[in-house]
Enzyme design. Structure first.
Site, PDB file in Angstrom:
ATOM      1  N   TRP A 120       0.662  -1.191  -0.121  1.00 56.40           N
ATOM      2  CA  TRP A 120       0.190  -0.097   0.212  1.00 56.40           C
ATOM      3  C   TRP A 120       0.897   1.456   0.088  1.00 56.40           C
ATOM      4  O   TRP A 120       0.735   2.321  -0.798  1.00 56.40           O
ATOM      5  CB  TRP A 120      -1.096   0.002   1.184  1.00 56.40           C
ATOM      6  CG  TRP A 120      -1.983  -1.163   0.996  1.00 56.40           C
ATOM      7  CD1 TRP A 120      -2.065  -2.222   1.838  1.00 56.40           C
ATOM      8  CD2 TRP A 120      -2.800  -1.539   0.047  1.00 56.40           C
ATOM      9  NE1 TRP A 120      -2.961  -2.921   1.514  1.00 56.40           N
ATOM     10  CE2 TRP A 120      -3.528  -2.687   0.046  1.00 56.40           C
ATOM     11  CE3 TRP A 120      -3.284  -0.710  -1.155  1.00 56.40           C
ATOM     12  CZ2 TRP A 120      -4.526  -3.197  -0.481  1.00 56.40           C
ATOM     13  CZ3 TRP A 120      -4.397  -1.146  -1.975  1.00 56.40           C
ATOM     14  CH2 TRP A 120      -4.949  -2.482  -1.632  1.00 56.40           C
ATOM     15  N   ASP A 169      -1.366   6.516   6.533  1.00 58.76           N
ATOM     16  CA  ASP A 169      -2.413   5.808   5.994  1.00 58.76           C
ATOM     17  C   ASP A 169      -2.576   4.801   7.256  1.00 58.76           C
ATOM     18  O   ASP A 169      -1.779   3.905   7.528  1.00 58.76           O
ATOM     19  CB  ASP A 169      -2.173   5.133   4.935  1.00 58.76           C
ATOM     20  CG  ASP A 169      -3.057   3.899   4.599  1.00 58.76           C
ATOM     21  OD1 ASP A 169      -4.081   3.546   5.103  1.00 58.76           O
ATOM     22  OD2 ASP A 169      -3.033   3.014   3.412  1.00 58.76           O
ATOM     23  N   LYS A 190     -12.025  -1.906   7.213  1.00 57.37           N
ATOM     24  CA  LYS A 190     -11.552  -2.723   8.176  1.00 57.37           C
ATOM     25  C   LYS A 190     -11.950  -2.772   9.778  1.00 57.37           C
ATOM     26  O   LYS A 190     -12.479  -3.723   9.869  1.00 57.37           O
ATOM     27  CB  LYS A 190      -9.953  -2.790   7.978  1.00 57.37           C
ATOM     28  CG  LYS A 190      -9.610  -2.857   6.428  1.00 57.37           C
ATOM     29  CD  LYS A 190      -8.232  -2.390   6.345  1.00 57.37           C
ATOM     30  CE  LYS A 190      -7.886  -2.008   4.894  1.00 57.37           C
ATOM     31  NZ  LYS A 190      -8.086  -3.548   4.067  1.00 57.37           N
TER      32      LYS A 190
HETATM   33  C1  LIG Z   1      -3.422  -0.078   4.421  1.00 59.45           C
HETATM   34  C2  LIG Z   1      -4.208  -0.061   3.263  1.00 59.45           C
HETATM   35  N1  LIG Z   1      -4.262   1.168   2.420  1.00 59.45           N
HETATM   36  C3  LIG Z   1      -4.986   1.300   1.628  1.00 59.45           C
HETATM   37  C4  LIG Z   1      -5.980   0.216   1.049  1.00 59.45           C
HETATM   38  C5  LIG Z   1      -6.726   0.325   0.027  1.00 59.45           C
HETATM   39  O1  LIG Z   1      -8.009   0.622   0.150  1.00 59.45           O
HETATM   40  P1  LIG Z   1      -9.202   0.606  -0.693  1.00 59.45           P
HETATM   41  O2  LIG Z   1      -9.479  -0.457  -1.107  1.00 59.45           O
HETATM   42  O3  LIG Z   1     -10.044   1.405   0.150  1.00 59.45           O
HETATM   43  O4  LIG Z   1      -8.571   1.814  -1.805  1.00 59.45           O
HETATM   44  C6  LIG Z   1      -5.723  -0.983   1.986  1.00 59.45           C
HETATM   45  C7  LIG Z   1      -6.867  -1.929   1.439  1.00 59.45           C
HETATM   46  O5  LIG Z   1      -6.909  -3.091   1.867  1.00 59.45           O
HETATM   47  C8  LIG Z   1      -5.229  -1.075   3.024  1.00 59.45           C
HETATM   48  O6  LIG Z   1      -4.759  -2.083   3.671  1.00 59.45           O
END
Ligand SMILES: Cc1ncc(COP(=O)(O)O)c(C=O)c1O
Length: 360
Positions: free
Chosen positions: A101, A171, A195
């Site tokens: 991510w 994040d 989550k």
């Molecule tokens: C730490 C983290 N950041 C970003 C995301 C991406 O999220 P989204 O699917 O809402 O774009 C995730 C998704 O699993 C994640 O675990």
């Protein structure tokens, strides 16, 4: 009705109490004669829902008054672009890459300016958090970016990086509201809610006032400007009304449970059950260095792909769902968010013990 123990990384388990309450209010929200799904986002009733959700969140985390709370769409992934578009005034940002991510956010930022990878743990399959006490922070960096809890690899920063005075952007998708945080340590804290907080389809971004300006990169779409949403109280356009309503219910649940300090204790207890078992197991092995282990996402392996597949299949049959590791890494992963009861983790550990006896 039979509910399983759901170890999904997201969308993920929600408190049963919250789901039941939503069920009761489904057809007629508190005498309105309609569901929240059917309600105008400009109505007084909905305004109360969003105001209360924000007030409860502020209260839970202790968000200072110089921070705005935005309820946004586009997933956590859209923030990968919104952040550089709104913050890269000097066209420079530093990224610490601790997993997929953070890597995606770093790749996205390169489209908008000079994004520097100042540390990474990719050399050991992201199984640790690099030492961030004295990194080569760029003198003109607009911000330093981290992914605080790495959902796929199961690592978590136990200490925030020394940003040498630069704005920290984090994040927190997979550790949102899992423990107390000091908001003032950050310029932006954001996360997808799917989550630890609510249904999929929304991001909550907590942003320091001075970072919300009209001075954004040329060509930034109206919808991608933080100021657009801040000025309109997250109601510039139709928001994800039902998600805001559900998140609001989870905030109330968290407050009733005792708040974030209590959540932290509960989460530590649950994670300890699993890590203690992994540490003495002759079959299963945790993949993360002990000091950087996440309380939320616990990856583990047997070292044998066939046996891993057998475990995933048999655990599903036993009512333990979604234990398969991320498609890019394999193995297993148990996500044990706030709403996962301790009994869920106890049942998982008991199942693992039995599986070990049968397969060693
Ligand atoms: C730490 C983290 N950041 C970003 C995301 C991406 O999220 P989204 O699917 O809402 O774009 C995730 C998704 O699993 C994640 O675990």
């Amino acid at each position: 009705m039979s509910r399983v123990y759901n170890f999904s990384a997201g969308p993920a388990v929600l408190p049963e109490e919250v789901l039941k309450e939503a069920q009761e209010e489904m057809l007629d929200y508190r005498g309105c004669g309609m569901s929240v799904m059917e309600m105008s986002h400009r109505s007084k009733v909905f305004q109360n829902i969003i105001d209360e959700a924000e007030a409860d969140l502020r209260d839970l985390i202790g968000i200072p008054s110089n921070y705005k709370v935005l309820f946004l769409q586009g997933g956590a992934s859209l923030q990968f672009s919104m952040i550089p578009m709104n913050l890269m005034k000097n066209g420079v940002a530093d990224y610490i890459v601790t997993g997929q991510w953070a890597k995606k956010a770093y790749a996205e930022a390169q489209k908008y300016g000079k994004a520097n990878k100042i540390a990474s743990s990719e050399d050991k399959t992201f199984s640790y958090i690099p030492d961030c006490s004295d990194l080569p922070i760029s003198p003109d960096a607009d911000y330093v970016y981290i992914c605080e809890n790495n959902t796929i690899y199961g690592t978590k920063y136990k200490k925030l990086p020394n940003t040498k005075g630069k704005t920290l952007v984090a994040d927190v998708s997979s550790c949102f509201l899992s423990e107390p945080v000091n908001v003032s340590d950050y310029g932006i804290i954001y996360g997808g809610v799917q989550k630890n907080i609510g249904p999929a389809g929304m991001v909550i971004s907590i942003i320091r006032d001075d970072l919300i300006t009209d001075d954004v990169l040329p060509g930034t779409p109206t919808m991608m400007k933080f100021k657009t949403h801040a000025d309109a109280g997250s109601l510039y356009n139709t928001p994800n009304c039902y998600c805001i309503y559900m998140c609001g219910k989870v905030f109330k649940w968290l407050k009733k449970m005792g708040g974030l300090e209590v959540m932290k204790q509960r989460n530590e207890e649950k994670a300890k059950l699993l890590y203690d078992f992994l540490d003495q197991s002759k079959l299963f092995k945790g993949t993360v260095v002990p000091e950087d282990r996440s309380l939320m996402n616990v990856p583990f392996i047997t070292g044998n792909a066939d046996l891993d597949a057998k475990f995933v299949k048999e655990s599903k049959e036993a009512g333990l769902e979604n234990l398969k590791g991320h498609r890019t890494v394999g193995g297993m992963r148990a996500s044990i968010y706030n709403a996962m009861p301790k009994e869920g983790v106890e049942t998982l550990v008991a199942f693992m013990k039995k599986f070990e006896e049968e397969n060693l």
